[in-house]
Design a protein around this motif. Structure first.
Motif, short mmCIF file in Angstrom:
data_model
loop_
_atom_site.label_atom_id
_atom_site.label_comp_id
_atom_site.label_asym_id
_atom_site.label_seq_id
_atom_site.Cartn_x
_atom_site.Cartn_y
_atom_site.Cartn_z
N VAL A 39 -80.82 -55.37 -92.64
CA VAL A 39 -81.14 -53.74 -92.80
C VAL A 39 -81.41 -53.44 -94.17
N GLN A 40 -82.14 -52.94 -94.36
CA GLN A 40 -82.87 -52.87 -95.88
C GLN A 40 -82.84 -51.00 -95.91
N ALA A 41 -82.40 -50.80 -97.20
CA ALA A 41 -82.27 -49.21 -97.54
C ALA A 41 -83.84 -48.70 -97.73
N SER A 42 -83.77 -47.43 -97.26
CA SER A 42 -85.10 -47.04 -97.19
C SER A 42 -85.50 -46.34 -98.50
N PRO A 43 -86.80 -46.75 -98.97
CA PRO A 43 -87.09 -46.21 -100.36
C PRO A 43 -87.67 -44.74 -100.54
N GLN A 44 -87.51 -44.04 -99.45
CA GLN A 44 -87.90 -42.66 -99.28
C GLN A 44 -86.59 -41.86 -99.66
N PRO A 45 -86.69 -40.64 -100.37
CA PRO A 45 -85.66 -39.84 -100.50
C PRO A 45 -85.11 -39.19 -99.12
N LEU A 46 -83.67 -38.80 -99.16
CA LEU A 46 -83.38 -38.12 -97.87
C LEU A 46 -84.04 -37.11 -97.22
N ALA A 47 -84.58 -36.19 -98.17
CA ALA A 47 -85.27 -35.08 -97.83
C ALA A 47 -86.56 -35.49 -97.02
N ASP A 48 -87.38 -36.32 -97.51
CA ASP A 48 -88.33 -37.14 -96.94
C ASP A 48 -88.21 -37.53 -95.47
N ARG A 49 -87.09 -38.31 -95.31
CA ARG A 49 -86.55 -38.79 -94.10
C ARG A 49 -86.22 -37.82 -93.13
N LEU A 50 -85.61 -36.83 -93.52
CA LEU A 50 -85.18 -35.80 -92.67
C LEU A 50 -86.47 -35.09 -92.27
N SER A 51 -87.52 -34.92 -93.04
CA SER A 51 -88.71 -34.17 -92.61
C SER A 51 -89.48 -34.74 -91.57
N GLN A 52 -89.17 -36.10 -91.30
CA GLN A 52 -90.04 -36.74 -90.26
C GLN A 52 -89.21 -36.61 -88.94
N TRP A 53 -87.98 -36.05 -88.98
CA TRP A 53 -87.21 -35.98 -87.76
C TRP A 53 -87.28 -34.44 -87.25
N LEU A 54 -88.09 -33.69 -88.07
CA LEU A 54 -88.17 -32.19 -87.57
C LEU A 54 -89.57 -32.17 -87.02
N GLY A 55 -89.63 -31.10 -85.92
CA GLY A 55 -90.88 -30.75 -85.31
C GLY A 55 -91.34 -29.72 -86.21
N TRP A 56 -92.39 -29.08 -85.84
CA TRP A 56 -93.06 -27.88 -86.51
C TRP A 56 -92.17 -26.63 -86.46
N THR A 57 -91.75 -26.75 -85.04
CA THR A 57 -90.95 -25.53 -84.97
C THR A 57 -89.54 -25.45 -85.37
N ASP A 58 -88.94 -26.76 -85.56
CA ASP A 58 -87.82 -26.85 -86.19
C ASP A 58 -87.78 -26.21 -87.85
#
Length: 297
Positions: A39-58
């Motif tokens: 397992v490797q730590a993600s280079p992306q900030p937390l906000a960027d990772r969360l944005s990938q989990w949200l749909g446009w309606t969210d």
């Protein structure tokens, strides 16, 4: 945030560089160890990772909450932050005990003695303990059912507590009421993703179960072969020697390195409990955030 675990060759990892220490949740680190994955730590900030989990309606729903004025405070009696802290502590303790005292996850010794029954008497038992099996005939489906039942209990009980804390925050101030609304929106937006990720855990544990069982079978085969070889050698020596009694006693006392029956299954039960407790930590994080806001009012 961290990337999902990926399987890597143990030989390759040894030849390259050692594993870096991961500072993510204990659940991720534990599943990485049990699954023998890197397992490797993600280079992306937390906000960027969360944005990938949200749909446009969210995203629209969250934007609406953030842009809206703070709602009016709902009147009524307020429970103190310390009262809610005690409630949170009690629920966490109850869920931890439900995991520790579950009959399916009890060690073989406790299951044979029935000592887990008294501890479990005051709890709902969604899954009865599986029939006692010696070793490699154990059925993972029973453990899977147990894990899912405990997951559902955590989701329901913690969700109810989270809703209660939001109600308390809504009665504190407009700013806290807005925070409660934002938390409710985030919970709805991330619920499907959370269920998907946590729903994969039983499958990962199933693979771990099969690896342990395979190792137990191979060890049992090696021990049986060693005993058979020792018996043949003892028989041959006894036929050729005049001191049969001495040789027989010596052969009987010779250690074969046998493993205690069911040891691998008890180890698996402990691993399942550790994963459940780590998942409990993850599920409680939003509750702890709401509680901190309530106590800081």
């Amino acid at each position: 945030m961290v990337h999902p675990p990926q399987r890597t060759s143990s030989r390759t990892s040894l030849r390259t560089s050692p594993r870096t220490s991961l500072s993510g949740p204990a659940l991720v680190r534990l599943l990485s160890r049990l699954g023998e994955t890197e397992v490797q730590a993600s280079p992306q900030p937390l906000a960027d990772r969360l944005s990938q989990w949200l749909g446009w309606t969210d995203a629209i729903a969250l934007s609406t909450v953030l842009a809206a004025p703070a709602p009016a405070v709902v009147g009524g009696a307020l429970a103190s932050g310390e009262d809610e802290a005690q409630r949170c502590l009690s629920l966490r303790s109850a869920l931890s005990k439900a995991i520790a005292l579950d009959g399916v996850l009890a060690p073989a010794k406790a299951r044979r003695s029935g000592s887990y029954g008294l501890a479990r008497a005051s709890q709902q038992a969604p899954v009865p303990p599986p029939p006692e099996t010696d070793e490699t005939d154990a059925d993972y489906a029973v453990f899977r059912q147990c894990y899912i039942a405990l997951q559902q209990k955590m989701e329901t009980d913690i969700g109810d507590l989270r809703g209660r804390l939001r109600s308390r925050l809504a009665a504190v101030s407009p700013a806290m009421a807005k925070l409660a609304t934002l938390d409710a929106t985030m919970e709805r937006s991330l619920a499907a993703r959370e269920r998907s990720l946590l729903g994969a855990v039983p499958g990962l544990l199933g693979a771990h179960f099969e690896r342990l069982r395979k190792g137990a079978r191979e060890a049992a085969a090696r021990e049986a072969a060693a005993r058979e070889a020792a018996a043949r050698e003892a028989a041959a020596r006894e036929a050729m020697a005049h001191e049969a009694a001495t040789l027989a006693a010596t052969a009987q006392a010779s250690p074969i390195g046998a493993t205690a029956p069911g040891a691998w299954l008890d180890a698996f039960r402990k691993d399942v409990q550790s994963v459940l407790l780590a998942e409990l930590d993850v599920r409680f994080q939003p509750v702890e955030g709401l509680l901190a806001a309530l106590r800081a009012r």
